[in-house]
Design an enzyme around this catalytic site. Structure first.
Site, PDB file in Angstrom:
ATOM      1  N   TRP A   1       0.764  -1.285  -0.124  1.00 24.38           N
ATOM      2  CA  TRP A   1      -0.093   0.040  -0.109  1.00 24.38           C
ATOM      3  C   TRP A   1       0.799   1.230  -0.086  1.00 24.38           C
ATOM      4  O   TRP A   1       0.218   2.352  -0.154  1.00 24.38           O
ATOM      5  CB  TRP A   1      -0.882  -0.001   1.325  1.00 24.38           C
ATOM      6  CG  TRP A   1      -0.189  -0.288   2.492  1.00 24.38           C
ATOM      7  CD1 TRP A   1       0.122  -1.536   3.347  1.00 24.38           C
ATOM      8  CD2 TRP A   1       0.633   0.766   3.276  1.00 24.38           C
ATOM      9  NE1 TRP A   1       0.810  -1.280   4.241  1.00 24.38           N
ATOM     10  CE2 TRP A   1       1.150   0.246   4.346  1.00 24.38           C
ATOM     11  CE3 TRP A   1       0.727   2.159   3.015  1.00 24.38           C
ATOM     12  CZ2 TRP A   1       1.841   0.718   5.111  1.00 24.38           C
ATOM     13  CZ3 TRP A   1       1.651   2.537   4.071  1.00 24.38           C
ATOM     14  CH2 TRP A   1       2.282   1.849   5.121  1.00 24.38           C
ATOM     15  N   ASN A   2       1.900   1.138   0.431  1.00 25.80           N
ATOM     16  CA  ASN A   2       2.777   2.541   0.526  1.00 25.80           C
ATOM     17  C   ASN A   2       3.262   3.194  -0.727  1.00 25.80           C
ATOM     18  O   ASN A   2       3.249   4.291  -0.831  1.00 25.80           O
ATOM     19  CB  ASN A   2       4.121   2.221   1.336  1.00 25.80           C
ATOM     20  CG  ASN A   2       4.945   1.190   0.718  1.00 25.80           C
ATOM     21  OD1 ASN A   2       4.750   0.661  -0.223  1.00 25.80           O
ATOM     22  ND2 ASN A   2       6.464   1.306   1.147  1.00 25.80           N
TER      23      ASN A   2
ATOM     24  N   LYS B   1      -2.286  -8.697  -7.822  1.00 23.98           N
ATOM     25  CA  LYS B   1      -3.241  -8.495  -6.543  1.00 23.98           C
ATOM     26  C   LYS B   1      -2.775  -7.219  -5.838  1.00 23.98           C
ATOM     27  O   LYS B   1      -1.459  -7.344  -5.246  1.00 23.98           O
ATOM     28  CB  LYS B   1      -3.220  -9.765  -5.529  1.00 23.98           C
ATOM     29  CG  LYS B   1      -4.422  -9.513  -4.267  1.00 23.98           C
ATOM     30  CD  LYS B   1      -4.000 -10.109  -2.949  1.00 23.98           C
ATOM     31  CE  LYS B   1      -3.268  -9.448  -2.329  1.00 23.98           C
ATOM     32  NZ  LYS B   1      -3.795  -8.165  -1.710  1.00 23.98           N
TER      33      LYS B   1
ATOM     34  N   SER C   1       6.004  -6.943   3.134  1.00 22.74           N
ATOM     35  CA  SER C   1       7.013  -7.293   4.197  1.00 22.74           C
ATOM     36  C   SER C   1       7.705  -8.715   4.230  1.00 22.74           C
ATOM     37  O   SER C   1       7.510  -9.472   3.514  1.00 22.74           O
ATOM     38  CB  SER C   1       5.914  -7.482   5.307  1.00 22.74           C
ATOM     39  OG  SER C   1       5.154  -8.560   5.321  1.00 22.74           O
TER      40      SER C   1
ATOM     41  N   GLU D   1      10.924  -8.084  -3.216  1.00 20.85           N
ATOM     42  CA  GLU D   1      11.270  -6.642  -2.712  1.00 20.85           C
ATOM     43  C   GLU D   1      10.688  -6.658  -1.255  1.00 20.85           C
ATOM     44  O   GLU D   1       9.571  -6.091  -1.294  1.00 20.85           O
ATOM     45  CB  GLU D   1      10.611  -5.719  -3.490  1.00 20.85           C
ATOM     46  CG  GLU D   1      11.236  -5.622  -4.976  1.00 20.85           C
ATOM     47  CD  GLU D   1      12.500  -5.211  -5.370  1.00 20.85           C
ATOM     48  OE1 GLU D   1      13.149  -4.345  -4.230  1.00 20.85           O
ATOM     49  OE2 GLU D   1      13.167  -4.972  -6.297  1.00 20.85           O
ATOM     50  N   LEU D   2      11.586  -6.798  -0.361  1.00 20.13           N
ATOM     51  CA  LEU D   2      11.008  -6.809   0.925  1.00 20.13           C
ATOM     52  C   LEU D   2      11.521  -5.468   1.791  1.00 20.13           C
ATOM     53  O   LEU D   2      11.670  -4.736   1.331  1.00 20.13           O
ATOM     54  CB  LEU D   2      11.284  -8.237   1.293  1.00 20.13           C
ATOM     55  CG  LEU D   2      11.027  -9.398   0.890  1.00 20.13           C
ATOM     56  CD1 LEU D   2      11.834 -10.661   1.159  1.00 20.13           C
ATOM     57  CD2 LEU D   2       9.719  -9.511   0.570  1.00 20.13           C
TER      58      LEU D   2
ATOM     59  N   CYS E   1      10.140   1.562   2.098  1.00 24.59           N
ATOM     60  CA  CYS E   1      11.168   0.603   2.327  1.00 24.59           C
ATOM     61  C   CYS E   1      12.752   0.781   2.508  1.00 24.59           C
ATOM     62  O   CYS E   1      13.430   0.151   3.034  1.00 24.59           O
ATOM     63  CB  CYS E   1      10.879  -0.627   1.261  1.00 24.59           C
ATOM     64  SG  CYS E   1      10.938   0.000  -0.317  1.00 24.59           S
TER      65      CYS E   1
ATOM     66  N   GLU F   1      14.251  -4.097  -9.830  1.00 25.12           N
ATOM     67  CA  GLU F   1      13.157  -3.513 -10.527  1.00 25.12           C
ATOM     68  C   GLU F   1      14.070  -2.292 -11.253  1.00 25.12           C
ATOM     69  O   GLU F   1      14.804  -1.576 -10.523  1.00 25.12           O
ATOM     70  CB  GLU F   1      12.030  -3.375  -9.843  1.00 25.12           C
ATOM     71  CG  GLU F   1      11.526  -4.582  -9.342  1.00 25.12           C
ATOM     72  CD  GLU F   1      10.026  -4.425  -8.484  1.00 25.12           C
ATOM     73  OE1 GLU F   1       9.926  -3.427  -7.858  1.00 25.12           O
ATOM     74  OE2 GLU F   1       9.357  -5.383  -8.695  1.00 25.12           O
TER      75      GLU F   1
HETATM   76  P1  NAD Z   1       2.412  -6.877   3.619  1.00 24.56           P
HETATM   77  O1  NAD Z   1       3.566  -7.824   3.436  1.00 24.56           O
HETATM   78  O2  NAD Z   1       1.517  -6.772   4.631  1.00 24.56           O
HETATM   79  O3  NAD Z   1       1.675  -6.889   2.232  1.00 24.56           O
HETATM   80  C1  NAD Z   1       2.066  -6.766   0.938  1.00 24.56           C
HETATM   81  C2  NAD Z   1       1.017  -7.517   0.246  1.00 24.56           C
HETATM   82  O4  NAD Z   1       1.006  -8.994   0.461  1.00 24.56           O
HETATM   83  C3  NAD Z   1      -0.416  -6.830   0.233  1.00 24.56           C
HETATM   84  O5  NAD Z   1      -0.983  -6.740  -1.115  1.00 24.56           O
HETATM   85  C4  NAD Z   1      -1.116  -7.854   1.178  1.00 24.56           C
HETATM   86  O6  NAD Z   1      -2.422  -8.064   0.845  1.00 24.56           O
HETATM   87  C5  NAD Z   1      -0.355  -9.062   0.464  1.00 24.56           C
HETATM   88  N1  NAD Z   1      -0.587 -10.197   1.631  1.00 24.56           N
HETATM   89  C6  NAD Z   1      -0.531 -10.338   2.841  1.00 24.56           C
HETATM   90  N2  NAD Z   1      -0.657 -11.429   3.556  1.00 24.56           N
HETATM   91  C7  NAD Z   1      -0.668 -12.232   2.418  1.00 24.56           C
HETATM   92  C8  NAD Z   1      -1.085 -13.740   2.339  1.00 24.56           C
HETATM   93  N3  NAD Z   1      -0.954 -14.508   3.231  1.00 24.56           N
HETATM   94  N4  NAD Z   1      -0.971 -14.132   0.958  1.00 24.56           N
HETATM   95  C9  NAD Z   1      -1.107 -13.466  -0.209  1.00 24.56           C
HETATM   96  N5  NAD Z   1      -0.820 -12.073   0.035  1.00 24.56           N
HETATM   97  C10 NAD Z   1      -0.750 -11.282   1.215  1.00 24.56           C
HETATM   98  O7  NAD Z   1       3.264  -5.317   3.712  1.00 24.56           O
HETATM   99  P2  NAD Z   1       2.483  -3.812   3.529  1.00 24.56           P
HETATM  100  O8  NAD Z   1       2.400  -3.702   5.148  1.00 24.56           O
HETATM  101  O9  NAD Z   1       1.669  -3.912   2.545  1.00 24.56           O
HETATM  102  O10 NAD Z   1       3.867  -3.171   2.920  1.00 24.56           O
HETATM  103  C11 NAD Z   1       5.001  -2.606   3.834  1.00 24.56           C
HETATM  104  C12 NAD Z   1       6.113  -3.601   3.693  1.00 24.56           C
HETATM  105  O11 NAD Z   1       6.676  -3.592   2.268  1.00 24.56           O
HETATM  106  C13 NAD Z   1       7.464  -3.020   4.500  1.00 24.56           C
HETATM  107  O12 NAD Z   1       7.977  -4.025   5.028  1.00 24.56           O
HETATM  108  C14 NAD Z   1       8.332  -2.544   3.337  1.00 24.56           C
HETATM  109  O13 NAD Z   1       9.409  -2.413   3.571  1.00 24.56           O
HETATM  110  C15 NAD Z   1       8.056  -3.213   2.211  1.00 24.56           C
HETATM  111  N6  NAD Z   1       8.131  -2.668   0.957  1.00 24.56           N
HETATM  112  C16 NAD Z   1       9.285  -3.030   0.239  1.00 24.56           C
HETATM  113  C17 NAD Z   1       9.608  -2.444  -0.885  1.00 24.56           C
HETATM  114  C18 NAD Z   1      10.958  -2.993  -1.806  1.00 24.56           C
HETATM  115  O14 NAD Z   1      11.001  -2.726  -2.737  1.00 24.56           O
HETATM  116  N7  NAD Z   1      11.801  -3.628  -0.928  1.00 24.56           N
HETATM  117  C19 NAD Z   1       8.972  -1.417  -1.584  1.00 24.56           C
HETATM  118  C20 NAD Z   1       7.820  -1.164  -0.817  1.00 24.56           C
HETATM  119  C21 NAD Z   1       7.362  -1.684   0.542  1.00 24.56           C
END
Ligand code: NAD
Length: 495
Positions: free
Chosen positions: A166-167, A190, A244, A265-266, A299, A474
């Site tokens: 979402w960020n 998704k 995450s 990308e975590l 991130c 990316e």
């Molecule tokens: P999140 O992992 O909670 O969610 C990310 C996505 O995964 C969402 O679409 C969510 O609905 C989905 N998701 C969650 N549980 C799932 C499951 N069990 N099965 C399938 N899909 C599932 O992360 P967030 O809170 O949306 O985003 C923040 C995190 O993303 C932070 O840790 C941030 O550092 C990271 N991030 C990384 C990058 C990068 O490029 N490395 C970029 C942006 C954000």
């Protein structure tokens, strides 16, 4: 919440193209409803902005079938034809930048100026990869025997499953979909259930740009059942995830059942090193963009500030003054420097990290208080001095507007603290010493290093992490590689 309240919230958007706000998923070129819906809130007000279908495995399966059916015709097109569509898509995004930005601010909270910046950044991936697709070169290897010809082809991987956070509700999508479509792949996406409207608006414009039915599909709804299809279905050849670390690890493991290509990308835990030979103006400027952009919810956000003893007090004082001056508020109501956090859990994490640091003796230079607001999501930009490397805020990604300052004496000590984490996404250092610039840039165990710069992202350079921040890149030529398979044609010729 009454329909009247939803209308009131929506009227604040004042969209020039109200049809960009879609309350439907997008599968096989059609807008799809579900039996139930998920409400989408504006984090600044806590009020409902609308709802999207709460879909699950069945619809993810249908979208996968559509993407598989669309694949042969899409990959058979020339890269130039695919590039022209991506270019039109990018142009349409820029033409509707104002509306896309207002939608993004409403569902995600970032200041309008930042949202406009993200739309432009997101569009740049369609433009850039539309061109780069033409350069998916293979190679010809001189034969190892006189009668052998060795040709290496680069071909589209196939159907791509993508999950985004979402960020950055728009850019995290285009930096996957741009290279995927340019390479000749089709996609099932998704988006985050918190910010689906930015994704769906992209689909509206994609349709107008000429993206054929089935090439780009969006399934909104329950993460787990949709995720099971995207990670488990054998028709999906590649899975790409931004989010995450905990979720990414689980989904990547699920992909191994069908041995998919995977990119992750975590989360990060970026160190920000300020040496005593740094240009302090530049360091404070860099710290502000790196830390407080998107209310600290990126991130690559600086998460740990390491400041050398001789400049510690001055840097702390100047950063605190700048942070204190940020205008906090609802981006739709006027210019702001910082918006709300995404939800109550994010506010709670901020409070927990601040309390933990204070209990260990940290001193508040500014902030350290929840500011409430209608959504109870505003938190004051915060700077703490006298933080230890063991503090929670240094061990976990805070994902909020919190800068905790650690004092260090030597370069070796700073690099050791910086590398003492399982994360390895971005790191920053500020110094004017040439030798130190190289030594420290090379010594930091990170995928990206900002040297005298608080920003590391651009479509023309590879973005991504090492260690538990993931793998794959990316942007740049590396970003296209993620969607190409290598095929060897080993020919024997007679005569
Ligand atoms: P999140 O992992 O909670 O969610 C990310 C996505 O995964 C969402 O679409 C969510 O609905 C989905 N998701 C969650 N549980 C799932 C499951 N069990 N099965 C399938 N899909 C599932 O992360 P967030 O809170 O949306 O985003 C923040 C995190 O993303 C932070 O840790 C941030 O550092 C990271 N991030 C990384 C990058 C990068 O490029 N490395 C970029 C942006 C954000």
């Amino acid at each position: 919440m009454s329909q009247h309240d939803v209308e009131a919230e929506r009227s604040r958007l004042a969209l020039q193209r109200p049809d960009l706000l879609r309350e439907a998923a997008y599968v096989d070129g059609a807008w799809v409803q579900g039996a139930t819906t998920i409400a989408v809130l504006n984090p600044a007000t806590g009020r409902t902005l609308g709802a999207v279908p709460n879909l699950g495995g069945a619809e993810a399966d249908r979208a996968t079938a559509a993407a598989a059916a669309a694949l042969p015709a899409w990959r058979a097109r020339s890269a130039k034809e695919r590039g022209a569509i991506l270019r039109r898509w990018s142009d349409l995004m820029l033409a509707h930048k104002r509306d896309l930005a207002r939608l993004m601010t409403a569902e995600q909270g970032k200041p309008l100026a930042e949202a406009e910046g993200e739309v432009a950044y997101a569009a740049s991936f369609f433009e850039w990869f539309g061109e780069e697709g033409k350069r998916a070169y293979g190679s010809v290897i001189p034969g190892h025997q006189a009668d052998k010809r060795l040709v290496v082809l680069r071909q589209a991987v196939g159907v791509v499953g993508a999950i985004t956070p979402w960020n950055f509700p728009s850019a995290m999508i285009t930096r996957k979909v741009g290279p995927a479509l340019a390479a000749g792949c089709t996609v099932v996406l998704k988006p985050s259930e918190l910010t689906p409207f930015s994704a769906l608006a992209l689909a509206v414009l994609g349709e107008e740009a000429g993206v054929p039915a089935g090439v780009f599909n969006i399934v909104t709804g329950a993460p787990a059942p949709i995720g099971e299809v995207l990670t488990g279905d054998p028709r999906i050849a590649k899975f790409t995830f931004t989010g995450s670390t905990a979720v990414g690890k689980r989904l990547a493991a699920a992909c191994m059942g069908t041995v998919k290509r995977v990119s992750l990308e975590l989360g990060g835990n970026a160190p920000f090193l300020v040496f005593d030979d740094a240009d302090l103006d530049a360091a404070v400027e860099g710290a502000m963009v790196s830390k407080f952009r998107n209310t600290g919810q990126t991130c690559v956000c600086a998460n740990r500030f390491l400041v050398q003893a001789r400049v510690y007090d001055e840097f702390a004082e100047r950063l605190a003054a700048k942070a204190k001056a940020l205008v906090v508020g609802d981006g739709l109501e006027g210019p702001t420097g910082q918006g709300p956090l995404i939800n109550a859990a994010a506010v709670e994490k901020m409070a927990r990290h601040v309390a933990d640091a204070r209990a260990a003796g940290a001193k508040v230079l500014t902030g350290a208080e929840a500011l409430g607001g209608q959504g109870q999501t505003f938190y004051a930009p915060t700077v703490l001095a006298g933080v230890t490397a063991e503090a929670l805020l240094n061990r976990e990604e805070t994902f909020g507007p919190l800068a905790g300052l650690i004092r260090f004496e030597t370069e070796a000590e700073a690099v050791a603290i910086a590398n003492d984490t399982r994360a390895g996404l971005a790191a920053y250092l500020f110094t004017r010493d040439l030798d130190r610039s190289w030594r420290v840039s090379e010594g930091l165990e990170y995928g990206m290093v900002g040297l005298n710069s608080g920003l590391v992202s651009t479509e023309v350079a590879p973005f991504g992490g090492v260690k538990e921040s993931g793998f794959g890149r990316e942007g740049a030529a590396e970003g296209l590689d993620e969607y190409l398979s290598t095929k060897l044609v080993h020919a024997a010729i007679r005569g």
